[in-house]
Design a protein around this motif. Sequence first.
Motif, PDB file in Angstrom:
ATOM      1  N   VAL A  56       0.854  -1.187   0.000  1.00  0.00           N
ATOM      2  CA  VAL A  56       0.000   0.000   0.000  1.00  0.00           C
ATOM      3  C   VAL A  56       0.889   1.236   0.000  1.00  0.00           C
ATOM      4  CG1 VAL A  56      -1.828   1.246   1.199  1.00  0.00           C
ATOM      5  CG2 VAL A  56      -1.743  -1.261   1.312  1.00  0.00           C
ATOM      6  N   SER A  57       0.722   2.081  -1.004  1.00  0.00           N
ATOM      7  CA  SER A  57       1.457   3.342  -1.072  1.00  0.00           C
ATOM      8  C   SER A  57       0.476   4.485  -0.856  1.00  0.00           C
ATOM      9  CB  SER A  57       2.146   3.501  -2.428  1.00  0.00           C
ATOM     10  OG  SER A  57       3.126   2.500  -2.606  1.00  0.00           O
ATOM     11  N   PHE A  58       0.808   5.332   0.096  1.00  0.00           N
ATOM     12  CA  PHE A  58      -0.051   6.467   0.443  1.00  0.00           C
ATOM     13  C   PHE A  58       0.757   7.745   0.304  1.00  0.00           C
ATOM     14  CE2 PHE A  58      -1.066   9.480   3.934  1.00  0.00           C
ATOM     15  CZ  PHE A  58      -2.342   9.858   3.541  1.00  0.00           C
ATOM     16  N   SER A  59       0.215   8.714  -0.434  1.00  0.00           N
ATOM     17  CA  SER A  59       0.885  10.004  -0.544  1.00  0.00           C
ATOM     18  C   SER A  59      -0.151  11.114  -0.471  1.00  0.00           C
ATOM     19  CB  SER A  59       1.681  10.115  -1.849  1.00  0.00           C
ATOM     20  OG  SER A  59       0.829  10.014  -2.974  1.00  0.00           O
ATOM     21  N   ILE A  60       0.248  12.207   0.143  1.00  0.00           N
ATOM     22  CA  ILE A  60      -0.633  13.364   0.246  1.00  0.00           C
ATOM     23  C   ILE A  60       0.194  14.623   0.056  1.00  0.00           C
ATOM     24  CG2 ILE A  60      -0.398  13.410   2.778  1.00  0.00           C
ATOM     25  CD1 ILE A  60      -3.268  14.541   2.874  1.00  0.00           C
ATOM     26  N   GLU A  61      -0.353  15.542  -0.697  1.00  0.00           N
ATOM     27  CA  GLU A  61       0.272  16.845  -0.907  1.00  0.00           C
ATOM     28  C   GLU A  61      -0.794  17.906  -0.704  1.00  0.00           C
ATOM     29  OE1 GLU A  61       1.563  19.163  -4.823  1.00  0.00           O
ATOM     30  OE2 GLU A  61       3.029  17.606  -4.285  1.00  0.00           O
ATOM     31  N   TYR A  62      -0.508  18.889   0.114  1.00  0.00           N
ATOM     32  CA  TYR A  62      -1.495  19.940   0.338  1.00  0.00           C
ATOM     33  C   TYR A  62      -0.804  21.269   0.592  1.00  0.00           C
ATOM     34  CZ  TYR A  62      -0.617  18.505   5.217  1.00  0.00           C
ATOM     35  OH  TYR A  62      -0.031  18.152   6.414  1.00  0.00           O
ATOM     36  N   GLU A  63      -1.517  22.315   0.284  1.00  0.00           N
ATOM     37  CA  GLU A  63      -0.997  23.666   0.471  1.00  0.00           C
ATOM     38  C   GLU A  63      -2.046  24.506   1.174  1.00  0.00           C
ATOM     39  OE1 GLU A  63       1.337  27.189  -1.981  1.00  0.00           O
ATOM     40  OE2 GLU A  63       0.394  25.535  -3.073  1.00  0.00           O
ATOM     41  N   PHE A  64      -1.653  25.120   2.265  1.00  0.00           N
ATOM     42  CA  PHE A  64      -2.565  25.969   3.011  1.00  0.00           C
ATOM     43  C   PHE A  64      -2.716  27.322   2.326  1.00  0.00           C
ATOM     44  CE2 PHE A  64      -0.965  23.118   6.387  1.00  0.00           C
ATOM     45  CZ  PHE A  64      -2.168  22.627   6.845  1.00  0.00           C
ATOM     46  N   ALA A  65      -3.875  27.922   2.532  1.00  0.00           N
ATOM     47  CA  ALA A  65      -4.167  29.196   1.890  1.00  0.00           C
ATOM     48  C   ALA A  65      -3.319  30.325   2.456  1.00  0.00           C
ATOM     49  CB  ALA A  65      -5.655  29.532   2.032  1.00  0.00           C
ATOM     50  N   SER A  66      -2.869  30.193   3.688  1.00  0.00           N
ATOM     51  CA  SER A  66      -2.074  31.250   4.303  1.00  0.00           C
ATOM     52  C   SER A  66      -1.179  30.656   5.383  1.00  0.00           C
ATOM     53  CB  SER A  66      -2.986  32.317   4.917  1.00  0.00           C
ATOM     54  OG  SER A  66      -3.649  31.798   6.063  1.00  0.00           O
ATOM     55  N   ALA A  67      -0.177  31.433   5.785  1.00  0.00           N
ATOM     56  CA  ALA A  67       0.707  31.005   6.866  1.00  0.00           C
ATOM     57  C   ALA A  67      -0.064  30.841   8.170  1.00  0.00           C
ATOM     58  CB  ALA A  67       1.839  32.010   7.044  1.00  0.00           C
ATOM     59  N   LEU A  68      -1.090  31.660   8.371  1.00  0.00           N
ATOM     60  CA  LEU A  68      -1.911  31.553   9.575  1.00  0.00           C
ATOM     61  C   LEU A  68      -2.636  30.215   9.609  1.00  0.00           C
ATOM     62  CD1 LEU A  68      -3.038  32.849  12.142  1.00  0.00           C
ATOM     63  CD2 LEU A  68      -4.861  33.851  10.739  1.00  0.00           C
ATOM     64  N   HIS A  69      -3.225  29.819   8.467  1.00  0.00           N
ATOM     65  CA  HIS A  69      -3.871  28.509   8.383  1.00  0.00           C
ATOM     66  C   HIS A  69      -2.872  27.392   8.615  1.00  0.00           C
ATOM     67  CE1 HIS A  69      -7.241  30.379   5.779  1.00  0.00           C
ATOM     68  NE2 HIS A  69      -7.730  30.092   6.970  1.00  0.00           N
ATOM     69  N   ALA A  70      -1.676  27.519   8.047  1.00  0.00           N
ATOM     70  CA  ALA A  70      -0.654  26.489   8.206  1.00  0.00           C
ATOM     71  C   ALA A  70      -0.275  26.315   9.669  1.00  0.00           C
ATOM     72  CB  ALA A  70       0.584  26.853   7.377  1.00  0.00           C
ATOM     73  N   GLN A  71      -0.110  27.408  10.354  1.00  0.00           N
ATOM     74  CA  GLN A  71       0.280  27.343  11.758  1.00  0.00           C
ATOM     75  C   GLN A  71      -0.818  26.728  12.613  1.00  0.00           C
ATOM     76  OE1 GLN A  71       1.621  31.063  13.323  1.00  0.00           O
ATOM     77  NE2 GLN A  71       2.505  30.152  15.158  1.00  0.00           N
ATOM     78  N   ALA A  72      -2.070  27.044  12.301  1.00  0.00           N
ATOM     79  CA  ALA A  72      -3.191  26.548  13.101  1.00  0.00           C
ATOM     80  C   ALA A  72      -3.476  25.069  12.844  1.00  0.00           C
ATOM     81  CB  ALA A  72      -4.442  27.372  12.795  1.00  0.00           C
ATOM     82  N   ALA A  73      -3.303  24.626  11.606  1.00  0.00           N
ATOM     83  CA  ALA A  73      -3.749  23.284  11.226  1.00  0.00           C
ATOM     84  C   ALA A  73      -2.642  22.264  11.077  1.00  0.00           C
ATOM     85  CB  ALA A  73      -4.523  23.369   9.903  1.00  0.00           C
ATOM     86  N   SER A  74      -1.391  22.687  11.054  1.00  0.00           N
ATOM     87  CA  SER A  74      -0.305  21.766  10.733  1.00  0.00           C
ATOM     88  C   SER A  74      -0.212  20.604  11.714  1.00  0.00           C
ATOM     89  CB  SER A  74       1.029  22.517  10.688  1.00  0.00           C
ATOM     90  OG  SER A  74       1.291  23.122  11.949  1.00  0.00           O
TER      91      SER A  74
END
Length: 211
Positions: A169-187
């Motif tokens: 099973v190979s699993f890969s995910i790539e995502y980009e947050f809309a803003s640095a604020l979102h990245a910090q809150a959700a990472s």
Amino acid sequence: MNSALRVLRRTHNSQFNVRPRLCQRGFQTKQRFHESQVFPYAREQVFDLVADVDRYHEFVPMCTDSRVFRSTANTEQAVSEEPALASPAMIERQSFQAELAVGYPPFRERYMSNVVLERPWRIVATAVPDGGIFTHMRTVWEFAEAISNSSTGLPANPFVRKCMSSTRVSFSIEYEFASALHAQAASLVFDKMAQSNLVAYLARCQQLYGK
């Protein structure tokens, strides 16, 4: 912890780049994660489990709700790109929309995804851009038959040896947050989800198909 979970954790092959870091240009907003493991279950079994998005909230880490919108379901004939096939073959491709809710207090996020099933070798889910925390998110599952312990590189283990068939099973995910604020809150949420994902799916296989 049972022997199968110990094998899974001991023999992982992952590339992990989702932990955010501060730098001169600000917080990382684009994240990637890839992991490949051998499950001691048949390929169709693992495929069916991953395709059952409606029940993700029962076992997927940090998933609090999951719904498939049947009205969006579509089936078509397509040409398979599966690497294991000697030549292209016609397959049945199914697609639908699903909504997932992820997080833990106080963070919560809902998002829609377009899900494409190419039985039995690949499942792709792409988040619908809707002004939420993501500008892009794509998840890819690939399933390949694993012949034996020696071919997969797994250490000797009676639990794996006694199984009739196994699946890589190979699993890969790539995502980009809309803003640095979102990245910090959700990472932190997506960090934990990615790291514990395959362990949770293996445990689900054991629950549904036996050990």
